[in-house]
Design a protein around this motif. Structure first.
Motif, short mmCIF file in Angstrom:
data_model
loop_
_atom_site.label_atom_id
_atom_site.label_comp_id
_atom_site.label_asym_id
_atom_site.label_seq_id
_atom_site.Cartn_x
_atom_site.Cartn_y
_atom_site.Cartn_z
N PHE A 1 -12.52 -5.65 2.73
CA PHE A 1 -11.11 -5.02 3.92
C PHE A 1 -12.10 -5.06 5.22
CE2 PHE A 1 -8.79 -3.56 1.30
CZ PHE A 1 -7.57 -3.84 0.64
N GLY A 2 -13.28 -4.36 5.09
CA GLY A 2 -14.23 -4.39 6.19
C GLY A 2 -14.53 -5.76 6.43
N LEU A 3 -14.08 -6.71 6.44
CA LEU A 3 -14.56 -7.91 6.66
C LEU A 3 -13.29 -8.87 7.32
CD1 LEU A 3 -15.56 -11.16 5.64
CD2 LEU A 3 -13.62 -10.93 3.70
N LEU A 4 -12.34 -8.18 7.18
CA LEU A 4 -10.91 -8.20 7.63
C LEU A 4 -10.48 -7.80 8.68
CD1 LEU A 4 -9.07 -9.92 3.72
CD2 LEU A 4 -10.00 -10.91 5.85
N ARG B 1 -10.76 -13.16 12.54
CA ARG B 1 -10.55 -14.11 10.94
C ARG B 1 -9.78 -14.27 10.44
NH1 ARG B 1 -15.99 -9.93 9.69
NH2 ARG B 1 -17.82 -12.15 10.71
N LEU B 2 -8.80 -13.02 11.09
CA LEU B 2 -7.21 -13.46 10.39
C LEU B 2 -6.57 -14.19 11.18
CD1 LEU B 2 -6.00 -8.85 10.65
CD2 LEU B 2 -6.73 -10.61 8.67
N ASP C 1 -4.33 -15.71 -3.32
CA ASP C 1 -4.00 -14.32 -4.22
C ASP C 1 -4.34 -13.45 -3.32
OD1 ASP C 1 -3.35 -15.74 -5.91
OD2 ASP C 1 -4.88 -14.94 -7.44
N ALA C 2 -5.85 -13.95 -2.50
CA ALA C 2 -6.32 -12.50 -1.48
C ALA C 2 -6.11 -12.73 -0.28
CB ALA C 2 -7.85 -12.61 -1.59
N VAL C 3 -6.05 -13.84 0.80
CA VAL C 3 -4.84 -14.32 1.70
C VAL C 3 -3.72 -14.21 1.29
CG1 VAL C 3 -4.20 -16.14 2.97
CG2 VAL C 3 -6.54 -15.57 2.32
N SER C 4 -2.89 -14.18 -0.20
CA SER C 4 -1.33 -13.76 -0.03
C SER C 4 -1.00 -11.77 0.12
CB SER C 4 -0.80 -14.00 -1.22
OG SER C 4 -0.71 -15.33 -1.72
N ALA C 5 -2.24 -11.38 -0.63
CA ALA C 5 -2.41 -9.84 -0.48
C ALA C 5 -2.26 -9.26 1.17
CB ALA C 5 -3.09 -9.72 -1.36
N SER D 1 -1.61 -11.43 3.45
CA SER D 1 -0.16 -11.61 4.02
C SER D 1 0.86 -10.60 4.08
CB SER D 1 -0.06 -13.12 3.46
OG SER D 1 1.27 -13.75 4.23
N VAL D 2 1.00 -10.08 2.78
CA VAL D 2 1.70 -8.78 2.59
C VAL D 2 2.16 -8.03 3.31
CG1 VAL D 2 2.81 -7.41 0.24
CG2 VAL D 2 2.56 -10.25 -0.29
N MET D 3 0.60 -7.74 3.40
CA MET D 3 -0.08 -5.92 4.07
C MET D 3 0.58 -6.18 5.72
SD MET D 3 -2.82 -3.42 3.73
CE MET D 3 -3.29 -2.60 4.61
#
Length: 119
Positions: A22-25, A30-31, A88-92, A94-96
């Motif tokens: 989450f810190g990375l994002l 980056r987003l 999967d991580a990128v989908s998560a 996106s959902v957030m």
């Protein structure tokens, strides 16, 4: 896709790893790069054109995303092409973002502002 049970069942190490991710994002750049890459693979120059910013800066962000495993790359002649590696991580993510966008639209204008951690 993961469920809320995953949060309840997560070990401390998994939560530590999630906090690092989450810190990375936490970087809007980056987003924005991830948003570009969800549409398909792209070169650094194309990403920089769409996201805005210097090639060197975009390249550094891509290196961080690549080391994290979210993004991968391949050679295409002289160009390096980048793509989403961990869908999967990128989908998560996106959902957030979708949930935050919906919540922001529902808030009265006076209540809007940055989310703050009061802990």
């Amino acid at each position: 896709m993961a469920s809320t049970d995953d949060l309840n069942d997560a070990a401390g190490d998994a939560l530590d790893e999630a906090a690092l991710a989450f810190g990375l994002l936490a970087s809007p750049v980056r987003l924005r790069i991830l948003r570009v890459l969800t549409r398909g693979e792209s070169s650094v120059a194309s990403i920089a054109d769409e996201v805005g910013g210097a090639l060197s800066t975009i390249s550094q962000h891509l290196s961080v995303l690549k080391r994290s495993g979210l993004v991968g790359s391949r050679r295409d002649g002289r160009r390096q092409m980048y793509f989403v590696k961990d869908r999967d991580a990128v989908s998560a993510v996106s959902v957030m973002i979708g949930a935050l966008t919906a919540r922001t639209k529902a808030w009265p204008a006076r209540a809007r502002g940055p989310i703050q951690d009061d802990c």
